[in-house]
Structures are given as C-alpha cells and as structure tokens.
Design a protein around this motif. Structure first.
Motif, mmCIF file in Angstrom:
data_model
loop_
_atom_site.group_PDB
_atom_site.id
_atom_site.type_symbol
_atom_site.label_atom_id
_atom_site.label_comp_id
_atom_site.label_asym_id
_atom_site.label_seq_id
_atom_site.Cartn_x
_atom_site.Cartn_y
_atom_site.Cartn_z
ATOM 1 N N MET A 102 0.920 -0.906 -0.067
ATOM 2 C CA MET A 102 -0.126 0.098 -0.075
ATOM 3 C C MET A 102 0.866 1.225 0.055
ATOM 4 N N ASP A 103 0.588 2.336 -0.814
ATOM 5 C CA ASP A 103 1.533 3.293 -1.145
ATOM 6 C C ASP A 103 1.045 4.421 -0.162
ATOM 7 N N SER A 104 -0.308 4.483 0.160
ATOM 8 C CA SER A 104 -0.861 5.476 1.012
ATOM 9 C C SER A 104 -1.098 5.142 2.379
ATOM 10 N N ILE A 105 -0.183 5.776 3.369
ATOM 11 C CA ILE A 105 -0.419 5.320 4.822
ATOM 12 C C ILE A 105 -1.753 5.731 5.495
ATOM 13 N N PRO A 106 -2.362 6.875 4.961
ATOM 14 C CA PRO A 106 -3.424 7.392 5.565
ATOM 15 C C PRO A 106 -4.609 6.442 5.105
ATOM 16 N N LEU A 107 -4.543 5.972 3.993
ATOM 17 C CA LEU A 107 -5.447 5.098 3.312
ATOM 18 C C LEU A 107 -5.698 3.649 4.008
ATOM 19 N N MET A 108 -4.401 2.994 4.109
ATOM 20 C CA MET A 108 -3.993 2.002 5.015
ATOM 21 C C MET A 108 -4.707 2.140 6.449
ATOM 22 N N MET A 109 -4.444 3.493 7.114
ATOM 23 C CA MET A 109 -4.830 3.299 8.319
ATOM 24 C C MET A 109 -6.560 3.468 8.269
ATOM 25 N N LEU A 110 -7.118 3.960 7.232
ATOM 26 C CA LEU A 110 -8.561 4.086 7.321
ATOM 27 C C LEU A 110 -9.027 2.623 7.078
ATOM 28 N N LEU A 111 -8.580 1.953 6.108
ATOM 29 C CA LEU A 111 -9.020 0.669 5.763
ATOM 30 C C LEU A 111 -8.806 -0.319 6.831
ATOM 31 N N LEU A 112 -7.838 -0.163 7.962
ATOM 32 C CA LEU A 112 -7.521 -0.961 9.088
ATOM 33 C C LEU A 112 -8.634 -0.625 9.877
ATOM 34 N N PHE A 113 -8.718 0.592 10.176
ATOM 35 C CA PHE A 113 -9.956 1.202 11.231
ATOM 36 C C PHE A 113 -11.383 0.370 10.716
ATOM 37 N N ILE A 114 -11.635 0.492 9.469
ATOM 38 C CA ILE A 114 -13.149 0.049 9.079
ATOM 39 C C ILE A 114 -12.849 -1.476 9.234
ATOM 40 N N GLY A 115 -11.882 -2.337 8.840
ATOM 41 C CA GLY A 115 -11.651 -3.705 8.961
ATOM 42 C C GLY A 115 -11.911 -4.178 10.427
ATOM 43 N N SER A 116 -11.235 -3.178 11.366
ATOM 44 C CA SER A 116 -11.467 -3.727 12.788
ATOM 45 C C SER A 116 -12.476 -3.429 13.360
ATOM 46 N N ALA A 117 -13.288 -2.539 12.747
ATOM 47 C CA ALA A 117 -14.303 -1.989 13.391
ATOM 48 C C ALA A 117 -15.470 -3.105 13.780
ATOM 49 N N GLY A 118 -15.665 -3.969 12.721
ATOM 50 C CA GLY A 118 -16.523 -5.037 12.920
ATOM 51 C C GLY A 118 -16.199 -6.346 13.853
ATOM 52 N N SER A 119 -14.977 -6.106 14.364
ATOM 53 C CA SER A 119 -14.756 -7.030 15.275
ATOM 54 C C SER A 119 -15.595 -6.962 16.690
ATOM 55 N N GLY A 120 -16.013 -6.006 16.905
ATOM 56 C CA GLY A 120 -16.793 -5.466 18.221
ATOM 57 C C GLY A 120 -17.941 -6.343 18.241
ATOM 58 N N VAL A 121 -18.480 -6.572 17.065
ATOM 59 C CA VAL A 121 -19.980 -7.478 16.884
ATOM 60 C C VAL A 121 -19.768 -8.894 17.315
ATOM 61 N N ILE A 122 -18.526 -9.488 17.289
ATOM 62 C CA ILE A 122 -18.440 -10.776 17.668
ATOM 63 C C ILE A 122 -18.935 -11.170 18.935
ATOM 64 N N GLY A 123 -18.744 -10.367 20.040
ATOM 65 C CA GLY A 123 -19.121 -10.579 21.495
ATOM 66 C C GLY A 123 -20.780 -10.658 21.351
ATOM 67 N N MET A 124 -21.399 -9.697 20.625
ATOM 68 C CA MET A 124 -22.636 -9.483 20.725
ATOM 69 C C MET A 124 -23.368 -10.808 20.015
ATOM 70 N N SER A 125 -22.959 -11.094 18.880
ATOM 71 C CA SER A 125 -23.600 -11.995 18.035
ATOM 72 C C SER A 125 -23.275 -13.657 18.525
ATOM 73 N N MET A 126 -22.168 -13.623 19.171
ATOM 74 C CA MET A 126 -21.954 -14.903 19.752
ATOM 75 C C MET A 126 -22.574 -15.405 21.208
ATOM 76 N N SER A 127 -22.510 -14.386 21.984
ATOM 77 C CA SER A 127 -23.227 -14.436 23.363
ATOM 78 C C SER A 127 -24.336 -13.633 23.590
ATOM 79 N N VAL A 128 -24.459 -12.307 23.364
ATOM 80 C CA VAL A 128 -25.657 -11.439 24.033
ATOM 81 C C VAL A 128 -26.949 -11.881 23.180
#
Length: 113
Positions: free
Chosen positions: A1-27
């Motif tokens: 990846m040539d653009s560090i800000p774009l990489m940071m944005l994509l990493l943020f979007i990709g990891s934002a969904g991991s918070g749903v795992i706790g709700m969908s697996m237990s709550v």
C-alpha cells in the motif's frame, strides 16, 4: 500500500466489525432463549460458527482458489459479508421481556413540599 492514511482508514474499517462478535456469539443468543437454555444457545452458536468458519471455510476456499485463482477467497469473503449485511435486516426481537412486555404496578414518585 502506497498511502499510509488510506491504509490506516482501511484498518480502522476492517477492525470496527470485530466488536460485533461478542454480541452475536453471546448476547443475542442468550436474550433469544429462556434462561435455562442460555448455555446451549451460546455453545451451539460458537460450535456451528467454528465448524463453518474454522473448519469448512479454509477447505472450501482453498479448493476454490486452486480452481479459479488466488483472488477467489476474497470474493467469497466479500459475498459472505454482503449476505450477512442483507440478512441482518430480517432479525426480529425474540427476547420475551422485549417482545411481550408485561405491565407492572405503576410507581409514582413525587416530592412533598
């Protein structure tokens, strides 16, 4: 990846969904069944998720990558995410306390002056 800000944005979007795992697996499973079946609901949810996601998915995606190319697992993951997004609109509230609320005694709170 040539653009560090774009990489940071994509990493943020990709990891934002991991918070749903706790709700969908237990709550969500626990609130959807009576209390005596809560352990079974969590166990089945995690067990089926591991069977499909941890056992079958690598084998199927590996076979598809061998046949159609290395990019195919990425398309499968994107299609699965889109399908999950569409299916989330079909969720209905099944918790007994939320779906069929009971009217309790009315409590009046006031200040006597």
């Amino acid at each position: 990846m040539d653009s560090i800000p774009l990489m940071m944005l994509l990493l943020f979007i990709g990891s934002a969904g991991s918070g749903v795992i706790g709700m969908s697996m237990s709550v969500i499973p626990v609130e959807s069944v009576p209390l005596q079946y809560s352990g079974l609901a969590i166990g089945l949810t995690i067990g089926i998720g591991e069977l499909i996601g941890g056992f079958l998915n690598p084998m199927v995606n590996g076979a598809l990558a061998d046949i159609y190319g290395i990019q195919t697992p990425l398309y499968v993951a994107a299609a699965a995410g889109a399908l999950a997004f569409l299916l989330c609109f079909l969720y209905k509230e099944t918790a007994p306390a939320k779906a069929h609320p009971t009217q309790g005694p009315e409590v009046k709170i006031g200040v006597n002056i």
